[in-house]
Write a protein that holds these residues in place. Structure first.
Motif, PDB file in Angstrom:
ATOM      1  N   GLU A 132     -17.762 116.387 112.604  1.00 55.95           N
ATOM      2  CA  GLU A 132     -16.636 116.755 113.461  1.00 55.95           C
ATOM      3  C   GLU A 132     -16.872 118.099 114.148  1.00 55.95           C
ATOM      4  N   THR A 133     -16.131 118.349 115.224  1.00 54.27           N
ATOM      5  CA  THR A 133     -16.153 119.663 115.863  1.00 54.27           C
ATOM      6  C   THR A 133     -15.214 120.594 115.081  1.00 54.27           C
ATOM      7  N   ALA A 139      -7.665 120.761 113.360  1.00 58.31           N
ATOM      8  CA  ALA A 139      -6.505 119.886 113.577  1.00 58.31           C
ATOM      9  C   ALA A 139      -6.316 118.897 112.423  1.00 58.31           C
ATOM     10  N   GLY A 140      -7.119 119.046 111.373  1.00 53.93           N
ATOM     11  CA  GLY A 140      -6.970 118.162 110.214  1.00 53.93           C
ATOM     12  C   GLY A 140      -7.521 116.767 110.448  1.00 53.93           C
ATOM     13  N   GLN A 141      -8.409 116.638 111.461  1.00 56.96           N
ATOM     14  CA  GLN A 141      -8.899 115.297 111.815  1.00 56.96           C
ATOM     15  C   GLN A 141     -10.318 115.015 111.338  1.00 56.96           C
ATOM     16  N   VAL A 146     -14.880 111.364 111.369  1.00 56.35           N
ATOM     17  CA  VAL A 146     -16.118 110.904 110.724  1.00 56.35           C
ATOM     18  C   VAL A 146     -15.999 109.419 110.356  1.00 56.35           C
ATOM     19  N   ALA A 147     -14.821 109.022 109.898  1.00 57.61           N
ATOM     20  CA  ALA A 147     -14.619 107.605 109.537  1.00 57.61           C
ATOM     21  C   ALA A 147     -14.847 106.713 110.749  1.00 57.61           C
ATOM     22  N   ALA A 166     -26.123 111.093 107.529  1.00 57.15           N
ATOM     23  CA  ALA A 166     -26.174 112.561 107.464  1.00 57.15           C
ATOM     24  C   ALA A 166     -24.861 113.113 107.998  1.00 57.15           C
ATOM     25  N   TYR A 167     -24.140 113.837 107.128  1.00 52.23           N
ATOM     26  CA  TYR A 167     -22.910 114.509 107.560  1.00 52.23           C
ATOM     27  C   TYR A 167     -23.285 115.897 108.047  1.00 52.23           C
TER      28      TYR A 167
END
Ligand SMILES: O=C(CO)COP(=O)(O)O
Length: 250
Positions: A132-133, A139-141, A146-147, A166-167
């Motif tokens: 994620e950015t 923003a709690g997203q 990622v999902a 890879a996360y």
């Protein structure tokens, strides 16, 4: 829980010319003279060096990977390299969907999935990147972003092949900042749960790597986090000593 052998991959990005193979020689020396590494070791150099890394790394167990591949096997795609070409050069892995490619080339999840399918078709193990950015995390997203990336970027056939996730939180790449260990644990647990949801018990066997400012100083604690099955290392993979320290931290 199945035991997964950890994997440490170095992503050289657009760094490295033929002289950089001296670093590879040094890494090979460290790997063969020191304690046997507890991780599978992969170097993903620029495409021009894949064949050299594959040839030179073989005797010390270092495997080569590409940094990207085209979804097609061949054709009129100036400047691109196919998964078959990487395999032909001796690669065993290929990174797909790195955030730098998603950002610089507008790669979508659908394209990333097609690349992963091409990689599997060529006998390569795709390393599929998600993350994620900073704005999305704030923003709690983070988990939902990622999902969605996982759902659309991982091919349905992944359960029958070796596919690696890879996360890489985008805001941690090249910045020296990392998520807290709790945040890494939470994200990796969420990825694991989604893999099991989709692929059944087989989902427990996927490696989930962490990437983003993984360094000698933080490797030991990050690589010990539950569901972190290795790392994807950028800057710190360019120096053999640093990369070896990360490998030894497993
Ligand atoms: O993007 C990365 C690996 O693919 C991480 O890069 P850094 O280790 O330089 O933050």
């Amino acid at each position: 829980m199945t035991t997964i052998s950890p994997l440490i991959a170095g992503n050289w990005k657009m760094n490295g010319v033929s002289q950089s193979l001296d670093e590879l020689t040094e890494l090979a020396n460290l790997l063969t003279t020191g304690e046997a590494p507890r991780a599978v070791v992969v170097i993903c150099p620029p495409a021009t060096l894949v064949a050299a890394v594959a040839a030179q790394g073989a005797s010390s167990g270092i495997m080569a990977g590409g940094q990207d591949c085209h979804a097609n096997a061949s054709g009129a795609h100036t400047g691109d390299v196919s998964a078959y070409m990487l395999a032909d050069a001796g690669a065993q892995f290929v990174i797909v969907g790195h955030s730098e490619r998603r950002a610089d080339h507008g790669e979508t999840d659908d394209q990333v999935r097609l690349k992963a399918e091409a990689a599997i078709g060529a006998g390569l193990k795709p390393i599929i990147c998600v993350g994620e950015t900073e704005a999305q995390r704030d923003a709690g997203q983070a988990e939902s972003v990622v999902a969605a990336q996982l759902a659309a970027s991982i091919p349905d056939g992944a359960g029958q092949h070796e596919v690696i996730v890879a996360y890489e939180p985008i805001w941690a790449i090249g910045t020296g900042r990392t998520p807290s260990n709790d945040d890494i644990a939470q994200m990796h647990a969420s990825i694991r749960a989604r893999l099991v949801d989709r692929f059944g018990p087989r989902g427990n066997e996927f490696r989930i790597l962490y990437g983003g400012s993984l360094k000698p100083v933080n490797a030991r604690e990050i690589l010990a986090v539950e569901n972190v099955n290795g790392g994807l290392v950028g800057g710190a993979s360019l120096l053999a000593k640093d990369f070896y320290t990360i490998i030894s931290a497993v």
